[in-house]
Design a protein around this motif. Structure first.
Motif, PDB file in Angstrom:
ATOM      1  N   MET A  27       1.003  -1.198  -0.154  1.00  0.00           N
ATOM      2  CA  MET A  27      -0.023  -0.082  -0.105  1.00  0.00           C
ATOM      3  C   MET A  27       1.031   1.039  -0.040  1.00  0.00           C
ATOM      4  O   MET A  27       2.170   1.073   0.439  1.00  0.00           O
ATOM      5  N   ALA A  82       1.073   4.978   1.703  1.00  0.00           N
ATOM      6  CA  ALA A  82       0.314   5.666   2.471  1.00  0.00           C
ATOM      7  C   ALA A  82      -0.115   7.005   2.058  1.00  0.00           C
ATOM      8  O   ALA A  82       0.618   7.645   0.921  1.00  0.00           O
ATOM      9  N   ARG A  83      -1.032   7.630   2.486  1.00  0.00           N
ATOM     10  CA  ARG A  83      -1.562   8.849   2.014  1.00  0.00           C
ATOM     11  C   ARG A  83      -0.547   9.794   1.822  1.00  0.00           C
ATOM     12  O   ARG A  83       0.424  10.375   2.672  1.00  0.00           O
ATOM     13  N   SER A  95      -0.584   7.152  -4.221  1.00  0.00           N
ATOM     14  CA  SER A  95      -1.837   7.615  -3.513  1.00  0.00           C
ATOM     15  C   SER A  95      -2.120   9.284  -3.802  1.00  0.00           C
ATOM     16  O   SER A  95      -1.408  10.093  -4.508  1.00  0.00           O
ATOM     17  N   VAL A 134      -2.076   6.889   8.954  1.00  0.00           N
ATOM     18  CA  VAL A 134      -1.317   5.626   8.237  1.00  0.00           C
ATOM     19  C   VAL A 134      -1.599   4.634   8.930  1.00  0.00           C
ATOM     20  O   VAL A 134      -2.121   3.383   8.459  1.00  0.00           O
ATOM     21  N   ARG A 160      -4.130   3.667  10.723  1.00  0.00           N
ATOM     22  CA  ARG A 160      -5.399   3.318  10.410  1.00  0.00           C
ATOM     23  C   ARG A 160      -5.753   2.903   9.042  1.00  0.00           C
ATOM     24  O   ARG A 160      -6.502   1.794   8.913  1.00  0.00           O
ATOM     25  N   ASP A 161      -4.811   3.223   8.160  1.00  0.00           N
ATOM     26  CA  ASP A 161      -5.019   2.644   6.557  1.00  0.00           C
ATOM     27  C   ASP A 161      -4.223   1.398   6.950  1.00  0.00           C
ATOM     28  O   ASP A 161      -4.745   0.516   6.030  1.00  0.00           O
ATOM     29  N   ALA A 164      -6.849  -0.881   7.881  1.00  0.00           N
ATOM     30  CA  ALA A 164      -7.881  -1.547   6.816  1.00  0.00           C
ATOM     31  C   ALA A 164      -7.328  -2.299   5.895  1.00  0.00           C
ATOM     32  O   ALA A 164      -8.120  -3.319   5.303  1.00  0.00           O
ATOM     33  N   VAL A 165      -5.931  -2.136   5.503  1.00  0.00           N
ATOM     34  CA  VAL A 165      -5.428  -2.955   4.581  1.00  0.00           C
ATOM     35  C   VAL A 165      -5.355  -4.695   5.076  1.00  0.00           C
ATOM     36  O   VAL A 165      -5.588  -5.636   4.495  1.00  0.00           O
TER      37      VAL A 165
END
Length: 90
Positions: A1, A3-4, A9, A29, A31-32, A35-36
């Protein structure tokens, strides 16, 4: 992934804020990452995942792992040393 604000992204600005603010806060991050991990667990049925964090991602992966040890089988952190001298080897 990614990160924002990093990699592929979406981001508010290529170089981020010019007032010294970070592109993203660590809690966001983490929290992201959660989610992944949840999506991987749901898709595969595994209870634990291995995480690899590179550079700042190593700090975030470590933070996630410290908060969610039951979801992590392995944690690999690569090149997340800051403030090292230019001769530091990977």
């Amino acid at each position: 992934m990614d990160a924002r604000g990093y990699g592929g992204s979406s981001r508010g600005g290529q170089d981020g804020s010019q007032d010294g603010q970070p592109l993203v806060r660590s809690d966001a991050v983490v929290r992201d990452i959660a989610a992944v991990v949840d999506a991987i667990q749901a898709r595969t049925g595994v209870s634990k995942v291995a995480l690899l964090g590179w550079a700042t991602g190593g700090h975030w992966a470590g933070m996630y792992s410290s908060r969610n040890p039951d979801d992590v089988s392995h944690l690999l952190i690569y090149n997340s040393l800051y403030g090292a001298h230019s001769g530091h080897k990977n």
